[in-house]
Design an enzyme around this catalytic site. Sequence first.
Site, PDB file in Angstrom:
ATOM      1  N   GLU A 584       0.848  -1.191   0.000  1.00 38.92           N
ATOM      2  CA  GLU A 584       0.000   0.000   0.000  1.00 38.92           C
ATOM      3  C   GLU A 584       0.884   1.241   0.000  1.00 38.92           C
ATOM      4  OE1 GLU A 584      -2.971   2.312   3.101  1.00 38.92           O
ATOM      5  OE2 GLU A 584      -3.006   0.114   3.081  1.00 38.92           O
ATOM      6  N   GLU A 589      -2.113  11.449   3.558  1.00 39.22           N
ATOM      7  CA  GLU A 589      -3.159  11.277   4.563  1.00 39.22           C
ATOM      8  C   GLU A 589      -3.175  12.519   5.446  1.00 39.22           C
ATOM      9  OE1 GLU A 589      -4.198   7.010   5.991  1.00 39.22           O
ATOM     10  OE2 GLU A 589      -2.021   7.175   6.053  1.00 39.22           O
TER      11      GLU A 589
END
Length: 697
Positions: A584, A589
């Site tokens: 990933e 974020e």
Amino acid sequence: MKNLMYMFVALLMVFVSCEDDDSFDPGPLSNLAVTSQVSDDGSGIVTFKPTATGAKSYTYDFGDGTTGESLTGYISKTYSTTGENTYTVTVTVIGFDGSTLTETLQVTVDVPAMNSDLVNLITDGSSKTWFLAAAQPGHLGLGPAREGIDGDWWYPKWYSAQAFEKCGSEISDCFCDDELTFTVNSSGEVTYVLDNKGQTFFNVGHKAVVGGTADEDYCYDFDTSGEKEVTFSAVEGNVPEAETTGMQMEFSDGGFMSYYVGSSTYEILSLSEDLLYVRTYDSMNPDLAWYIRFTAAPSTGGEEESLETIYTNLVWSDEFDTDGAPDPANWTFDLGAGGWGNGEAQEYTDSPENVIVEDGVLKITARGTGSGGGVQYYYDDVTLVAAGGSTSVVQDFEGAAPVFTDFGGAATAVIENPDASGENTSVTVAESTKNNGAEVWAGSFFDVDAALDLSTYTSMEIKTWSPAVGVVVRLKLENQANAQEFYEVDATTSVVESWETLSFDLSAAPAFTYDRVVLFFDFGESPTGGAAYTSARIKSENLFEFTYGRVEIRAKLPSAGGTWPALWALGANFDEVGWPACGEIDIMEHVGNNSNTISSALHYPGNFGGTAVVGATSVPTATTEFHNYTVEWTPDSIKFVVDGEMVHNSLVNSDTTPFNSDFFLIMNIAMGGTLGGAIDPAFTEDTLEVDYVRVYQ
């Protein structure tokens, strides 16, 4: 983002019990063979892998005065005595028919007094300063202890550690100013200095050290000056090789790493050029394991490093020039509630209210539905009952509340008894809310200090209150140290809006260690009605997938407390190999509760969830202006960049990582959860705006 549907397909398979197969015949016990693999990194870890026909379980005498047990036989043992030592290991297998076989083997383990690779990383070969990883989730965590536990005990910290974000509060912000400097001299000796700027963040249990008066963790004046000696040794006890370096540091003269819990010994869980992740045990309560993440000192070379890209050919993009739904040639949707593992509160939809292209910008909007709905169940007096009628109370919720861990869209808390009548007049009880849109397997668990005695007690009684008749209540007893060791049994409610005592038969439970109580109310059903929050998650899966390149996304982020937007990529083979094996790449974020900071991360085996490779930077206008978020992914490295300036060079890519095959792009806003944190009670809506997505090769 860690909310992967695949994980919870697998989790659901674990939650659902299998019926016994009466025709099972393992045959007589025979053919015991044992192999061992000694780690070559100096950690002292040896992995044993036995096989046998008709085997039920295995026991070990490791030859150093310690023993172990394993159902599968696979077990890891860490030998801590320094130098080269040979151990005689005895493996005994127990068959289903009660018979046993024994095999003896010798293993030679060489444990150096100091691991030079670790020392070089910690000191950078001379001197290196570390800071609290304040921008990373779980920079301070409270999680499971491992002392005295044999077998595969591990849970990722993002699942089992209770994370505390401390840098935004006056009572704890001194924690975020500490500088930890390690230095190695020409003789290889390591020293350590903690510069705490005059104040140390103290655990409340240790406030007497400074004469503290606060009833919570607090920053106190405390002198940490002076150079401490650092010694390295192998970790004692059985710790899975993939979850630790196998080495620990011990500081002289009461030295410690930033947060005071009375300990001077720190196990090194993970270490890279820019991440130091450690675990220590509270000196007053060794059952409490504290996890702390540190990042390396920022560059002192003047200007920030700029990305010199090797990819300039635009191969795919979406400029969001056409109003309406996202282009179906580029994007599809993830739909559903429950958050797929992070305790999130939103339901993902494809509604124009949650995702739309307007005026040349993609808008993903999280909304509060106003419903906040769900179904409440109550329970109390979790009690073991023996065949003769004697009882042992596991939890009555009258004292200190246990720590609940919720999953799948459930929420649990101790509250005042809403119906102190009939069978239950207790003052306080547990409330389990199954939120609208929750997964059918939503529930929660709490841990107990000592294993449940199922040799004496053959059933468990729980007082329950349900709004309906016929509600299935599933009880699951589990081993904290091994999720594969569990027992499930159901009971069904028979009264409406009244207390009753449900009995769960435990007489057939296998002889495992049970120290976790898991409860699912209305198992197999999801409450009707919308979730309290809606949002959207779009992805390019099966539409555009690629290996290597530069991804650039220009975006403006939401600011409301509890929002958790992400721009990321997931290995396209996740449905075949699972997560984190698929890999990933979190390009960006952000959490509204820490709106001036953005982070990026990599998740892959050995570095995922709470141990992911994470970097962060300050972007003061992230929520008011558009910024360019970029990842440069090559066969040799993965670099994260904001507005052309390097955030961190996180990975030296190689054929051992999963970052050498196709990935697809994902964009979303989650609400709450492990990283999003508390949702602003006044939240109504907030939007992630994306100007464009471009991929260069």
